[in-house]
Motif scaffolding. Structure first.
Motif, PDB file in Angstrom:
ATOM      1  N   ILE B  38     -43.282  36.309  48.372  1.00 61.72           N
ATOM      2  CA  ILE B  38     -42.059  35.965  49.092  1.00 61.72           C
ATOM      3  C   ILE B  38     -40.861  36.024  48.127  1.00 61.72           C
ATOM      4  O   ILE B  38     -40.969  35.646  46.967  1.00 61.72           O
ATOM      5  N   ILE B  39     -39.725  36.562  48.609  1.00 61.61           N
ATOM      6  CA  ILE B  39     -38.500  36.517  47.806  1.00 61.61           C
ATOM      7  C   ILE B  39     -37.724  35.285  48.265  1.00 61.61           C
ATOM      8  O   ILE B  39     -37.343  35.188  49.435  1.00 61.61           O
ATOM      9  N   PRO B  40     -37.495  34.298  47.368  1.00 63.58           N
ATOM     10  CA  PRO B  40     -36.750  33.106  47.783  1.00 63.58           C
ATOM     11  C   PRO B  40     -35.353  33.488  48.239  1.00 63.58           C
ATOM     12  O   PRO B  40     -34.735  34.398  47.679  1.00 63.58           O
ATOM     13  N   LYS B  41     -34.863  32.773  49.257  1.00 57.38           N
ATOM     14  CA  LYS B  41     -33.508  33.047  49.771  1.00 57.38           C
ATOM     15  C   LYS B  41     -32.462  33.016  48.675  1.00 57.38           C
ATOM     16  O   LYS B  41     -31.530  33.801  48.666  1.00 57.38           O
ATOM     17  N   SER B  42     -32.647  32.065  47.736  1.00 56.04           N
ATOM     18  CA  SER B  42     -31.651  31.911  46.668  1.00 56.04           C
ATOM     19  C   SER B  42     -31.600  33.129  45.755  1.00 56.04           C
ATOM     20  O   SER B  42     -30.655  33.279  44.977  1.00 56.04           O
ATOM     21  N   MET B  43     -32.616  33.995  45.825  1.00 53.99           N
ATOM     22  CA  MET B  43     -32.686  35.157  44.940  1.00 53.99           C
ATOM     23  C   MET B  43     -32.230  36.443  45.612  1.00 53.99           C
ATOM     24  O   MET B  43     -32.237  37.502  44.979  1.00 53.99           O
ATOM     25  N   TYR B  44     -31.868  36.378  46.905  1.00 58.96           N
ATOM     26  CA  TYR B  44     -31.528  37.613  47.621  1.00 58.96           C
ATOM     27  C   TYR B  44     -30.437  38.399  46.896  1.00 58.96           C
ATOM     28  O   TYR B  44     -30.535  39.615  46.727  1.00 58.96           O
ATOM     29  N   SER B  45     -29.374  37.692  46.453  1.00 58.52           N
ATOM     30  CA  SER B  45     -28.233  38.404  45.878  1.00 58.52           C
ATOM     31  C   SER B  45     -28.538  38.950  44.491  1.00 58.52           C
ATOM     32  O   SER B  45     -27.807  39.789  43.987  1.00 58.52           O
ATOM     33  N   GLN B  46     -29.636  38.455  43.864  1.00 58.46           N
ATOM     34  CA  GLN B  46     -29.937  38.940  42.514  1.00 58.46           C
ATOM     35  C   GLN B  46     -31.104  39.919  42.483  1.00 58.46           C
ATOM     36  O   GLN B  46     -31.511  40.370  41.423  1.00 58.46           O
ATOM     37  N   THR B  47     -31.674  40.218  43.658  1.00 59.30           N
ATOM     38  CA  THR B  47     -32.898  41.028  43.669  1.00 59.30           C
ATOM     39  C   THR B  47     -32.578  42.502  43.856  1.00 59.30           C
ATOM     40  O   THR B  47     -31.788  42.870  44.730  1.00 59.30           O
ATOM     41  N   GLU B  48     -33.244  43.323  43.032  1.00 58.41           N
ATOM     42  CA  GLU B  48     -33.117  44.772  43.173  1.00 58.41           C
ATOM     43  C   GLU B  48     -34.452  45.322  43.661  1.00 58.41           C
ATOM     44  O   GLU B  48     -35.510  44.903  43.173  1.00 58.41           O
ATOM     45  N   ILE B  49     -34.386  46.245  44.598  1.00 61.67           N
ATOM     46  CA  ILE B  49     -35.608  46.876  45.120  1.00 61.67           C
ATOM     47  C   ILE B  49     -35.848  48.187  44.378  1.00 61.67           C
ATOM     48  O   ILE B  49     -34.955  49.039  44.307  1.00 61.67           O
ATOM     49  N   GLN B  50     -37.060  48.331  43.836  1.00 63.35           N
ATOM     50  CA  GLN B  50     -37.424  49.535  43.081  1.00 63.35           C
ATOM     51  C   GLN B  50     -38.012  50.590  44.015  1.00 63.35           C
ATOM     52  O   GLN B  50     -38.548  50.255  45.073  1.00 63.35           O
ATOM     53  N   PRO B  51     -37.952  51.860  43.611  1.00 60.55           N
ATOM     54  CA  PRO B  51     -38.475  52.926  44.480  1.00 60.55           C
ATOM     55  C   PRO B  51     -39.953  52.766  44.860  1.00 60.55           C
ATOM     56  O   PRO B  51     -40.367  53.256  45.905  1.00 60.55           O
ATOM     57  N   ASP B  52     -40.741  52.079  44.023  1.00 59.27           N
ATOM     58  CA  ASP B  52     -42.170  51.947  44.393  1.00 59.27           C
ATOM     59  C   ASP B  52     -42.501  50.580  45.003  1.00 59.27           C
ATOM     60  O   ASP B  52     -43.661  50.201  45.122  1.00 59.27           O
ATOM     61  N   ASP B  53     -41.472  49.842  45.398  1.00 59.46           N
ATOM     62  CA  ASP B  53     -41.707  48.536  46.024  1.00 59.46           C
ATOM     63  C   ASP B  53     -42.149  48.670  47.476  1.00 59.46           C
ATOM     64  O   ASP B  53     -41.787  49.631  48.162  1.00 59.46           O
ATOM     65  N   CYS B  54     -42.933  47.677  47.907  1.00 61.97           N
ATOM     66  CA  CYS B  54     -43.399  47.612  49.293  1.00 61.97           C
ATOM     67  C   CYS B  54     -42.790  46.348  49.903  1.00 61.97           C
ATOM     68  O   CYS B  54     -43.106  45.232  49.480  1.00 61.97           O
ATOM     69  N   LEU B  55     -41.905  46.521  50.870  1.00 61.09           N
ATOM     70  CA  LEU B  55     -41.191  45.383  51.471  1.00 61.09           C
ATOM     71  C   LEU B  55     -41.685  45.095  52.877  1.00 61.09           C
ATOM     72  O   LEU B  55     -41.913  46.030  53.649  1.00 61.09           O
ATOM     73  N   GLU B  56     -41.837  43.796  53.184  1.00 60.25           N
ATOM     74  CA  GLU B  56     -42.065  43.410  54.579  1.00 60.25           C
ATOM     75  C   GLU B  56     -40.937  42.456  54.939  1.00 60.25           C
ATOM     76  O   GLU B  56     -40.715  41.466  54.247  1.00 60.25           O
ATOM     77  N   ILE B  57     -40.214  42.788  55.997  1.00 58.16           N
ATOM     78  CA  ILE B  57     -39.118  41.928  56.445  1.00 58.16           C
ATOM     79  C   ILE B  57     -39.406  41.487  57.880  1.00 58.16           C
ATOM     80  O   ILE B  57     -39.644  42.317  58.760  1.00 58.16           O
ATOM     81  N   VAL B  58     -39.427  40.180  58.092  1.00 57.31           N
ATOM     82  CA  VAL B  58     -39.636  39.638  59.435  1.00 57.31           C
ATOM     83  C   VAL B  58     -38.334  39.019  59.889  1.00 57.31           C
ATOM     84  O   VAL B  58     -37.710  38.260  59.147  1.00 57.31           O
ATOM     85  N   SER B  59     -37.951  39.337  61.120  1.00 55.35           N
ATOM     86  CA  SER B  59     -36.690  38.853  61.656  1.00 55.35           C
ATOM     87  C   SER B  59     -36.966  37.962  62.867  1.00 55.35           C
ATOM     88  O   SER B  59     -37.802  38.310  63.695  1.00 55.35           O
ATOM     89  N   PHE B  60     -36.288  36.820  62.963  1.00 48.40           N
ATOM     90  CA  PHE B  60     -36.585  35.869  64.032  1.00 48.40           C
ATOM     91  C   PHE B  60     -35.497  35.868  65.106  1.00 48.40           C
ATOM     92  O   PHE B  60     -34.318  35.997  64.796  1.00 48.40           O
ATOM     93  N   VAL B  61     -35.910  35.702  66.375  1.00 51.11           N
ATOM     94  CA  VAL B  61     -34.926  35.603  67.459  1.00 51.11           C
ATOM     95  C   VAL B  61     -34.975  34.203  68.053  1.00 51.11           C
ATOM     96  O   VAL B  61     -35.962  33.483  67.914  1.00 51.11           O
ATOM     97  N   GLY B  62     -33.894  33.834  68.716  1.00 48.44           N
ATOM     98  CA  GLY B  62     -33.750  32.471  69.211  1.00 48.44           C
ATOM     99  C   GLY B  62     -34.524  32.193  70.480  1.00 48.44           C
ATOM    100  O   GLY B  62     -34.798  33.084  71.278  1.00 48.44           O
ATOM    101  N   GLY B  63     -34.862  30.905  70.648  1.00 42.89           N
ATOM    102  CA  GLY B  63     -35.565  30.472  71.857  1.00 42.89           C
ATOM    103  C   GLY B  63     -36.866  29.799  71.474  1.00 42.89           C
ATOM    104  O   GLY B  63     -37.578  30.285  70.597  1.00 42.89           O
ATOM    105  N   GLY B  64     -37.168  28.690  72.115  1.00 35.89           N
ATOM    106  CA  GLY B  64     -38.398  27.955  71.845  1.00 35.89           C
ATOM    107  C   GLY B  64     -38.227  26.518  72.271  1.00 35.89           C
ATOM    108  O   GLY B  64     -39.176  25.793  72.328  1.00 35.89           O
TER     109      GLY B  64
END
Lengths: 268, 64
Positions: B38-64
């Motif tokens: 997991i990439i901590p939220k506090s690190m988003y602005s300092q993180t660089e993605i490399q060409p061989d990185d594998c990213l999974e991004i999950v996005s949440f929608v409202g309601g529940g």
């Protein structure tokens, strides 16, 4: 032969058939359950069978109540889940229904968190009734749990959960069911729990508004410690309400995934 | 890089925030895993993605 009857170990020496056992032990019972299955057949009994005999209209003894409440669970489930701790973040459409299902399944401890009170617009999909209006949701939900399964322990947090208190609230849980309304609050809780080095597994609900096909609601393993249930697109907004059928389908997905994880299954 | 199972051409490392903007993710409504961590939220602005990185991004929608 050794059997378990209404939760007690029994050394039974009579004829190895269900009706014979019933005549010997509880002749007035009308409901006969063997290894989780309600049967009306005079079946042959086998060593180790778990039998529950229930007479309708009779209040059972405390020590027999436990076996009766859980008679229809798949054998082996209760032994595993009675020592489990599951957190439920949010007690609205998803969370209150997840709480009911997990309570019925015999989860040992439920940690319930919600800052809100019950109001009339909740009743179209949440587990509450008219008698709960104005009550703190944590109290109303705890009352419902006590009513359906008095064996379940409950801890309540009637506060807003944020990144600052998420770990102290849920850190000791095996699983946390994320059931918030607001997508930013969902992300905040999920990230706080996932940032723990060894923390609970998360089962989140995302996308269950409206009355689109319920077949679009799924469970998938999105990240190493995060499962997502829902259709991941139907958000609640103007013109698209939140209604009981689809919300409960999503809650069912979450409760079922929590149960699967507790039983050692990691596939969705 | 690989994003949610899809291969995306990437010549050099780029900031994570740029990836999020390009694919229209709201940083306040997501969780991100890189190479299984997991990439901590506090690190988003300092993180660089490399060409061989594998990213999974999950996005949440409202309601529940």
């Amino acid at each position: 032969m050794r059997l378990q009857v209404n939760g007690h170990p029994v050394d039974y020496t009579g004829a190895p058939f269900l009706w014979s056992l019933r005549s010997a032990m509880a002749p007035a019972s009308e409901v006969t359950i063997v290894n989780g299955y309600h049967t009306n057949e005079n079946q042959r009994l086998r060593e180790g069978d778990q039998v529950v005999l229930i007479q309708k209209g009779q209040t059972p003894l405390r020590e027999e109540l436990e076996a009766m409440l859980l008679a229809r669970l798949t054998p082996g489930v209760y032994e595993r889940v009675r020592s489990a701790k599951v957190g439920i973040a949010g007690l609205g459409g998803l969370g209150s229904n997840i709480a009911m299902m997990l309570a019925r399944t015999g989860i040992g401890l439920l940690v319930l968190a919600d800052f809100d009170t019950v109001e009339p617009s909740n009743l179209n999909r949440q587990c509450y009734g008219v008698s709960h209006l104005g009550m703190q949701k944590t109290d109303a939900c705890a009352n419902q749990i006590r009513e359906i399964n008095p064996l379940v322990q409950v801890q309540t947090y009637p506060h807003r959960i944020t990144a600052r208190n998420a770990v102290s609230c849920f850190g000791a849980c095996d699983i946390v069911c994320e059931a918030f309304d607001n997508p930013c609050a969902k992300a905040e809780l999920i990230n706080a729990i996932l940032e723990m080095e060894k923390g609970p597994i998360l089962v989140s609900g995302s996308g269950m508004a409206g009355m689109d096909s319920a077949n679009r609601i799924h469970t998938r393993r999105a990240l190493r410690r995060l499962y997502v249930c829902g259709d991941e697109t139907s958000e609640a907004r103007e013109g698209v309400g939140l209604m009981a059928p689809r919300v409960t389908v999503c809650a069912g997905h979450q409760a079922n995934m929590a149960l699967r994880l507790l039983m050692g299954e990691t596939e969705p | 890089m690989r994003l949610n199972g899809r291969d995306i051409a990437l010549e050099t490392a780029i900031p994570l925030l740029q990836v999020l903007e390009k694919f229209q993710y709201d940083p306040a409504k997501i969780a991100v895993e890189r190479n299984g961590d997991i990439i901590p939220k506090s690190m988003y602005s300092q993180t660089e993605i490399q060409p061989d990185d594998c990213l999974e991004i999950v996005s949440f929608v409202g309601g529940g």
